[in-house]
Structure formats: C-alpha cells, structure tokens
Enzyme design. Structure first.
Site, short mmCIF file in Angstrom:
data_model
loop_
_atom_site.label_atom_id
_atom_site.label_comp_id
_atom_site.label_asym_id
_atom_site.label_seq_id
_atom_site.Cartn_x
_atom_site.Cartn_y
_atom_site.Cartn_z
N GLU A 1 0.45 -1.14 0.15
CA GLU A 1 -0.18 0.05 0.16
C GLU A 1 0.78 1.53 0.11
O GLU A 1 0.45 2.32 -0.72
CB GLU A 1 -0.87 -0.02 1.27
CG GLU A 1 -2.32 -0.75 1.54
CD GLU A 1 -2.92 -0.58 -0.25
OE1 GLU A 1 -3.37 0.78 -0.38
OE2 GLU A 1 -3.04 -1.39 -1.24
N CYS B 1 -24.50 4.64 -12.76
CA CYS B 1 -23.14 5.89 -13.05
C CYS B 1 -24.13 7.44 -13.61
O CYS B 1 -24.51 7.56 -14.70
CB CYS B 1 -22.60 5.53 -13.94
SG CYS B 1 -20.83 6.80 -13.34
S1 SF4 Z 1 -15.76 3.59 -15.79
FE1 SF4 Z 1 -15.94 5.03 -13.87
S2 SF4 Z 1 -17.73 7.23 -15.16
FE2 SF4 Z 1 -18.01 5.18 -16.09
S3 SF4 Z 1 -19.00 4.27 -15.77
FE3 SF4 Z 1 -17.89 3.36 -14.41
S4 SF4 Z 1 -17.53 4.40 -12.84
FE4 SF4 Z 1 -18.77 5.49 -14.09
#
Ligand code: SF4
Length: 392
Positions: A47, A218
């Site tokens: 990390e 999203c």
């Molecule tokens: S790649 Fe990122 S911006 Fe595109 S749908 Fe997936 S989470 Fe959303």
C-alpha cells in the site's frame, strides 16, 4: 450493459458492491505479489509503495524489498541507507523513511506485529486512514473503507460528487460514500475490486464506461460528465520553479563524490552530488577543495518535477586528480559506479551519474511534500530527456 443516457437509476451505495464483485471475480487482478500471501506486513508495504505509483512499477520493487526484508523485524534492523537504497528510483522517499520508522516502533512497542486495532495502525508514521483501512480490509477482512485516488475517482463519478477531493467538505462526502458502499462480506475482494476498476476501467483520462459494471447506475455517465470528475483544484496556482547546481566530481573515471542530505526535506537521507545555489559558490568551492586550477565544466541541464514544483538541475563536472583524496571528510563518500554501495540515490542523480560517466537519460516526477497522500497511478515515469545530451 448499455442503456439510454439521461434516465439514470438512482445511485445506490448498496448496489455498488453487488455490481462490482461479479466483475472482479471475472476481470479483477488476483495474482499480484502482495495478494498471494496477504499478511498485514506485506499489504502495508504494498500500500505504501502504491501511493502515487503504478502497480507495474511497484511489483519489482516490492519483490526486492520483501526478499531483503521479509518481516517487520528485518526492516526495523536495517539501516536507513539500505532501506533508501532499495527504494531508489521509486520516488517519494518520505514513504520509505516513514515505513522504516514505523517498523522500528512496531518492534519496540508492539512485539513486532502490526497493531490489531485501527487507532494503533493510524498512530504509526506514514499510515493514514486509507492505508490503515486497506491493511484492515485486505489482510484481516475487516469492514473498513479506503479512499485512495482510484476509489475517489470511481465514487465521485458514480455518485456525481462535485468539488475538488482535496477540499475537506468534498473529502468528507467521499469518505461517507466509501463507508456506505463497503460491504460487510467479501470486504477484501470489494476493496481490491474498486481499486482495480479505477486503475483499469474508470481511468482518469478516458473511462471505458461501455465495459464498466457500474454503468447502469453511474450518475456521471448519465450526465455526460464521466471524464470531467473528480473536479480539479479550483484555482490552478502557477507552478514554482527552483534551480540548483550540482557538481559531479569524478575520480578515477568511475567514482563520484556524493554527500548525504539532511533527514527531512526533498530527497531526505539520500545521497546527491554537492549542491550550490549559484555558479560563484560552486567555482569558489572547487578552488578551495582542488586548488586554483580547478576548472569545472557545465553539462546540459535537466528538469525534474516534484508534486509542488519543478527543479531545474544544472550539472557541472570536474575531473579530480590526486587532491581529491581529502574531500571525503564530513558526510561525503566516493560512490564507485563499478561497485555501488547500498545507499539511496534519487533517480535523477542516478541518471546524472550515468550520463556523466556513460551518457544516459534523465527526467521524472515525484512528491515534494513527504505526506501520505494515497493517490495511485498518477506518476509519470520520466519523459525521456537525456542528461548529458539535453539542451535546456
Ligand atoms: S467507468 Fe467510471 S464513469 Fe464510466 S460508468 Fe464506470 S464508474 Fe461511471
């Protein structure tokens, strides 16, 4: 996975892990060196190395480091020079110094085992909330959120979080979302999954939304804002520039005079050539050390980017004769490039030495602040300039 834009399903924190885990099982990374035996120590080292640095860059460093320091006790017993030597080229050297200091404290106060409690972890040098969360989740399966750069990006986009993540209100909102999204089961897998998604699909410049398991929920994708979030720092400040002269004193064709830097500050604890603010000081030092006929020659310069400023390095070279023997005193060594000792060298200095002795390249970017800022994958590995061949 495609659907019409403009009518998003509400972004639901509980959905995120449900969508992400099946994708992770099929497409995630399962064979990284620190995943094979995810002890708290191995996860911790990985990390810390992964902050600001890409996985592909970290792997060979991690393997070398773990071969030499297989456990906390071995790391604690090492000299700082040796730790920095194995970190040389990885940049952000305060990470290595903190790691070393924390190992010594773990041996002295915790019997050589990383503290089991979260507060004990975050009390150690260089371990912030996100790093402690990763250790707890990945090595111990505890339900703890993380918020590194990849996770910030995925959450900011999925939930359409406006604002710069460096702002405390935005950071608090992202931490709340990270907490709400982290599932009680398969926490380690989820943690790796969201990091992998940020590193491989929801990338900074060109997110591959069409193959993202989160596309259906999203909010940034629905709003056409995927590539613009997270927001950048509101007012871009002009990038300061510093200039330093470095004197490469060469003895016997293969030895370079180096000085140990102070323990804190830029390249703290590493070894670099004598440094000067101005040519007059450099010339005067050369005359004082090597006599009135010492004539250093200027070499082509190079530029190195730190997080908060750019450093213009103006290298000078001096071929030293017999008088060179006496300058070794006072925290200096003759670094023999044919039989290199185990000391830490910043990457640009390694390249300067190579360029001076053999003609090789140099330029790069690293952190100047020494803080534990868990942003991954943002580091440039150099722009291919050639020290010894680059005109500024
Ligand atoms: S790649 Fe990122 S911006 Fe595109 S749908 Fe997936 S989470 Fe959303």
């Amino acid at each position: 996975m495609r659907r019409s834009r403009g009518r998003p399903e509400p972004a639901d924190p509980r959905q995120l892990a449900r969508r992400l885990l099946p994708w992770f099982d099929r497409h995630g990374r399962h064979d990284l060196p620190w995943q094979r035996e995810p002890t708290p120590y191995r996860v911790w080292v990985s990390e810390v190395m992964l902050q600001q640095t890409r996985v592909e860059t970290v792997i060979p460093y991690f393997e070398r480091f773990l071969r030499r320091f297989p456990d906390v006790a071995a790391l604690a017993a090492a000299s700082e020079d040796e730790v920095l030597h194995l970190w040389s080229g990885l940049g952000y050297y305060s990470r290595a110094r903190h790691l070393h200091a924390a190992a010594r404290r773990i041996v002295a106060a915790h019997g050589g085992e990383l503290p089991a409690d979260f507060a004990g972890l975050t009390a150690l040098p260089g371990i912030g909330r996100s790093t402690a969360g990763a250790i707890a989740a990945l090595a111990r399966g505890e339900r703890r959120p993380i918020l590194d750069g990849n996770v910030k990006r995925v959450l900011a986009r999925y939930f359409l979080v406006r604002g710069w993540p460096g702002d405390s209100a935005t950071a608090a909102q992202l931490w709340q979302l990270a907490e709400a999204c982290t599932p009680a089961r398969r926490t380690g897998a989820y943690t790796q999954a969201i990091m992998d998604l940020g590193a491989t699909v929801c990338t900074r410049a060109r997110p591959a939304c069409e193959r993202c398991p989160l596309e259906a929920g999203c909010a940034a994708r629905a709003a056409g804002l995927a590539a613009t979030l997270p927001e950048r720092r509101p007012v871009a400040r002009p990038r300061p520039e510093r200039r330093r002269l470095m004197l490469l004193v060469v003895r016997n064709g293969a030895e370079i005079l180096l000085e140990r830097r102070p323990g804190s500050g830029i390249w703290g604890g590493l070894w670099t050539p004598p440094e000067f603010a101005e040519e007059a000081g450099l010339q005067a030092w050369c005359r004082a050390q090597f006599g009135p006929r010492a004539r250093p020659a200027r070499l082509p310069g190079l530029r190195h980017s730190f997080t908060h400023f750019d450093l213009e390095i103006e290298p000078w070279q001096l071929r030293a004769g017999r008088a060179a023997a006496r300058v070794e005193e006072g925290g200096r060594v003759w670094y023999n490039s044919r039989a290199p000792s185990s000391i830490g060298l910043p990457a640009p200095v390694s390249r300067l030495i190579e360029g001076c002795l053999h003609g090789v390249e140099g330029s790069g970017q690293e952190s100047s602040d020494g803080k534990d800022d868990p942003v991954r994958g943002a580091r440039s590995r150099g722009r291919g300039a050639r020290a010894g061949a680059v005109a500024r």
